[in-house]
Structures are given as C-alpha cells and as structure tokens.
Design a protein around this motif. Sequence first.
Motif, PDB file in Angstrom:
ATOM      1  N   ARG A 133       0.810  -1.140   0.157  1.00  0.00           N
ATOM      2  CA  ARG A 133      -0.004   0.111   0.084  1.00  0.00           C
ATOM      3  C   ARG A 133       0.817   1.120   0.255  1.00  0.00           C
ATOM      4  NH1 ARG A 133      -0.130   2.363   4.944  1.00  0.00           N
ATOM      5  NH2 ARG A 133       0.435   1.232   6.714  1.00  0.00           N
ATOM      6  N   THR A 164      -3.403 -10.057  -6.935  1.00  0.00           N
ATOM      7  CA  THR A 164      -3.875  -9.940  -5.455  1.00  0.00           C
ATOM      8  C   THR A 164      -3.277  -8.825  -4.839  1.00  0.00           C
ATOM      9  OG1 THR A 164      -4.022 -12.529  -5.304  1.00  0.00           O
ATOM     10  CG2 THR A 164      -3.918 -10.945  -3.443  1.00  0.00           C
ATOM     11  N   ALA A 166      -4.762  -5.381  -7.271  1.00  0.00           N
ATOM     12  CA  ALA A 166      -6.238  -4.962  -7.404  1.00  0.00           C
ATOM     13  C   ALA A 166      -6.686  -4.146  -6.379  1.00  0.00           C
ATOM     14  CB  ALA A 166      -7.112  -6.317  -7.126  1.00  0.00           C
ATOM     15  N   PRO A 167      -6.426  -3.918  -5.200  1.00  0.00           N
ATOM     16  CA  PRO A 167      -6.592  -2.874  -4.209  1.00  0.00           C
ATOM     17  C   PRO A 167      -6.130  -1.419  -4.647  1.00  0.00           C
ATOM     18  CG  PRO A 167      -5.926  -4.710  -3.040  1.00  0.00           C
ATOM     19  CD  PRO A 167      -5.499  -5.193  -4.504  1.00  0.00           C
ATOM     20  N   SER A 225      -6.010  -0.348  -7.798  1.00  0.00           N
ATOM     21  CA  SER A 225      -6.599   0.238  -9.218  1.00  0.00           C
ATOM     22  C   SER A 225      -7.996  -0.520  -9.293  1.00  0.00           C
ATOM     23  CB  SER A 225      -5.648  -0.270 -10.211  1.00  0.00           C
ATOM     24  OG  SER A 225      -6.325  -0.240 -11.563  1.00  0.00           O
ATOM     25  N   ASP A 226      -9.043   0.663  -9.633  1.00  0.00           N
ATOM     26  CA  ASP A 226     -10.294   0.105  -9.947  1.00  0.00           C
ATOM     27  C   ASP A 226     -10.376  -0.532 -11.162  1.00  0.00           C
ATOM     28  OD1 ASP A 226     -11.295   1.524  -7.588  1.00  0.00           O
ATOM     29  OD2 ASP A 226     -11.536   3.283  -8.963  1.00  0.00           O
ATOM     30  N   ASP A 227      -9.261  -0.497 -11.947  1.00  0.00           N
ATOM     31  CA  ASP A 227      -9.648  -1.226 -13.479  1.00  0.00           C
ATOM     32  C   ASP A 227      -8.930  -2.459 -13.303  1.00  0.00           C
ATOM     33  OD1 ASP A 227     -10.080   1.088 -14.689  1.00  0.00           O
ATOM     34  OD2 ASP A 227      -8.154   1.642 -15.248  1.00  0.00           O
ATOM     35  N   SER A 245      -9.398  -4.283 -10.120  1.00  0.00           N
ATOM     36  CA  SER A 245     -10.326  -4.977  -8.867  1.00  0.00           C
ATOM     37  C   SER A 245     -11.067  -6.058  -9.507  1.00  0.00           C
ATOM     38  CB  SER A 245     -10.974  -3.782  -8.479  1.00  0.00           C
ATOM     39  OG  SER A 245     -11.863  -3.179  -9.337  1.00  0.00           O
ATOM     40  N   ASN A 246     -11.411  -6.156 -10.676  1.00  0.00           N
ATOM     41  CA  ASN A 246     -12.383  -7.211 -10.958  1.00  0.00           C
ATOM     42  C   ASN A 246     -11.658  -8.189 -12.069  1.00  0.00           C
ATOM     43  OD1 ASN A 246     -14.742  -6.337  -9.820  1.00  0.00           O
ATOM     44  ND2 ASN A 246     -15.014  -5.067 -11.327  1.00  0.00           N
ATOM     45  N   GLU A 247     -10.311  -7.991 -12.229  1.00  0.00           N
ATOM     46  CA  GLU A 247      -9.534  -8.880 -12.972  1.00  0.00           C
ATOM     47  C   GLU A 247      -9.215 -10.352 -12.194  1.00  0.00           C
ATOM     48  OE1 GLU A 247      -8.471  -8.700 -16.068  1.00  0.00           O
ATOM     49  OE2 GLU A 247      -8.998  -6.439 -16.496  1.00  0.00           O
TER      50      GLU A 247
END
Length: 516
Positions: A249, A293, A296-297, A299-301, A303-305
């Motif tokens: 982070r 893993t 994803a936290p 980037s919104d792009d 997050s669903n990959e």
Amino acid sequence: MIEPRHVLVIGGGVAGLVAALDCARVGIRVTVVEKAERAGGSVATETVAGIRVDTGAESFATRQGTVRKLVDGLGLSDSVVRPAAGGAWVRLPSGVSAPLPKAGLLGIPSNPLADDVRRVIGWRGALRAYLDRIRPVLTIGLEHNLGELVSKRMGAAVLNSLVAPVTRGVYSADPYDLDVTRAAPGLNKALTTAGSLSGAVAMLRSAAPAGSNVEGLRGGMYTLVEAMLDELRRREATIVLGSGVAQLRRLTDEERSESADGATASWRAVLDDDQIVDADYVIVATPEEAALTLLAPLSDDLSNEEPLETPTVELATLVLDAPELDAKPRGTGVLVAEATPGQRASGPRVTAKALTHSTAKWQWLADEATSGHPHRHVVRLSYGRLGSANPSLDLGDDALRALAVSDAAEILGVPLEDSQVLGFTRTRWVGTLPGAAIGQRERAERLRTSVLAIGELDVTGGWLSGTGLASVVPDALAASARIRSAVAASYLADGVVIDPHTRTGMNDTSPDANPS
C-alpha cells in the motif's frame, strides 16, 4: 549526502532478478523479496544421482540477442554452449518415430514433398500439403489462428503430426490457441509475398541467420541465476527469501515522515513474517495470481480482473544406467503427436507430451554423467498442456516414476527397466499463457497500462511477456528502464546527483549535474 532512492522488487524469478540488477547497476538501492526459499523461478536445478540437472528452463532462444547480452555482462561468455546437432524426432500415434523435418517453421514444412517430410506424414499427407502451392494465392497475409491457417492450406497430417507436437512442446498449447503474428513473426508478411504457406516458410528460413536458435550454459541454466545473485549481493542489494509480500500500500504523509527509509518513501510492503519494507518505487515481478492480488486494491481497473487458466506442467527427470541409449536412438529428444478425436492409436499409449535426452543434447552434461559411469544418461519427460487435464498430477512419486520409465522406453524405442533408474525427481510448474496465445498480447498491454497508471510502480513477468527467457528478459529490462527514468526525474527535481560507485547522492543544482 543523500541516500539513493530505494526500489522494492517483489518476486525473485528471472524477471525480478534482471530488473533488480539493472537498477542496482546504476546505484539505486534495491531490495528483492521472494516467497520461495530459492530465487530463479522457472530456472531451477536439482542434484539427481549426484548430477546437477536443470529442472526448469534448460536453454534460451538467441533471437534479438538480449539474453546473450545479459549472459556476457555477467561474465558467463565462456560458459555458453550449443546443443548437439542430432536434432529432435516426432513420435506418431501409430508408434512410428522419425526425425522432425529440418527445413520448417514450428513444424510447417517449406517443401511438403521432401523426403524427411514424407517420412513423417506419408505420400498422401505430403500431396495434400503440396496443394498449398497450387491453391489460390494468399494475396494479403492477415491470418490470425495458426491451427486454422495450417489446416486450410496444408491439411490435417501436417497440422496433427508436425505442427501440433511442436507447439505443445514449445508453448504447451495447441496450434488453434496461437496467434500467427505472435507465434511466427513475419509469417503474415511473407504470406503476402510468397502467396503460399510453404513458400512463406521457405522465405523466412532463407532469411534466418545461420546457427542454432537456442543456447545453454555449461553447468546448467541455474548458473545464470547464481551469477545475478552474486552481483546483486556485491552491489549490496538486500535479498529476502522465504517470505512473500502479504500487503502492498501507499504510505500516508504521516508515515512518510516517520519512514525509516526517509521522507521520500511512497510504498509500504508488509511481508508474510510481518517484516516491513518501505520503498520509493516498486516493481512487481510475481506470477499472475499473486500480482493481481497485490495490485487489485490499488486500481479500480484491476479490481475485477481474474487470473487466466494456465497449464500445469510437470517434469519427470530420470538418471538411467542404460547402455541402450549410448547410440542416441532418438537424437536429442522426441515430441509426441497425439491421436486426434476418432483416430485410433495403433501404437502403445504414451502419456508424456515430450522427452528430452539431455545427455544427448548437451555435451557438458554427458561428460559429467559418464565420468566414471560410461552408460549413465539423463532424460526428462514433460506432462501437461493448456486445455487438457494433466494425468501426472494425480500420481504419487512411485507411480509417476514408473510411468516415466514406461513412456521413456516407448518414446526412445529401447527396453528400460525400473532397476536401471539411478535417480528420479519431479518438478511441477504452474505455467503462464504463451505470449503467442490468441488475445494474450492485447490483454497484457491493457493490464500493464492499468498498472502504470497507479504511478511509482511497474510490473513484469512471463504472464505479461510470454514464456521463455528471450521474452522475459527484455520485458524486465523495459520495466526497470521505466523505474530508472522515474528515479532520474526525481533526482532532477530535487537537484541531486548520485554516484553509482558509492551509492550516495549530494545536492547539486549546477547545469552539469548528471543524475543516473
């Protein structure tokens, strides 16, 4: 004096080590964190029956020269070796084996009527393939699917008996899963010029530089990993093995001011053992699932990959006392052609997709194996590919060893008994999709764009670049170059110049400042 910027590299496979070394060589402070107990990723080694053998990548493609430049820069030039000239064979479902045709590309023949082609696919298959030369010409090379192209132009015999064994061995994928432009660069352009598939292959072959298209290292490819680790340590890089990154982070402004690494630190990584590493920049060089893993936290792009399904490949390595193999009955190795749906395999069943007779392929290994043991041989069998269940995964060690001995005997055409096995090991790799897979390059570019948009962070690895060191190394160098550029820009903004020899910096606002 000002401390140099700090780059955290997450992942100690070849991609991570290459990126880390490229940064360390210009004086950037580097920390490498690797979850496994050893670095190197898919470049690995084990000692089997007293012989050190490659249990991962055993060679590198010479295209573009990027890997060779890395090798030379590490002082390993004198260790470079080429494989023996014996060449590989193909085993057909009938049980018949023959040398792979020489003048081809991914198994596609340049002369369908050549003797070595007819020896594999017969007169009927060869005549069908020759229709490629007299069918309507391909006036515009816009083919995408390799399997469809070969089937349409040359027929099922070439596709199933020549091309499929090669792509399954090289890419762990069927021809129908591969993009022509990625698997065979330049083929579409040559199709337009030649008007036929075999003519296009002939053009590309004639333009290819002479010599082997792969090279290896005396002592095995893991010597490359060891050389990179040695130089990183000489350059005072921190290498953490056996602990992955549990969380990544951005630091808050308050945390930055309290960071042990100085107020410039932007990132905090919490390791599995609760150790904390703060850094200015991060390069993520892990496999796909671990990378997504972590990212994803951020980037919104992303997050669903979801990570893509990839082949799980298993290697079974045998050290044999086998005088029967002294004559190298199947050259340097064998690719296995599978029976197609509805086709009855008349020969004995073989489960492995490929076999490498390692001591026939690499003279240095043969010299080591036969020192005091004149009939000792190393063979390596490969199991598993994309889109097909891997039967070896459900087997215990004893069962896989027995299967490997049985498969080796059938593939090599000689009787082999379990009593001849001096050593055995199995190595399981969760593979990556080849860069030549249809749609993979476009997906990789989209994901990388999303990662770079996060800022002060980059990503590399085989899941983006494609399999093979010739793909992984330049991708890692591109990632490290972007980070180095960002570091240089930050020094320019601060009026700092860093000495790569002392790894320390100082304020310098003069026009001659030359940040690394």
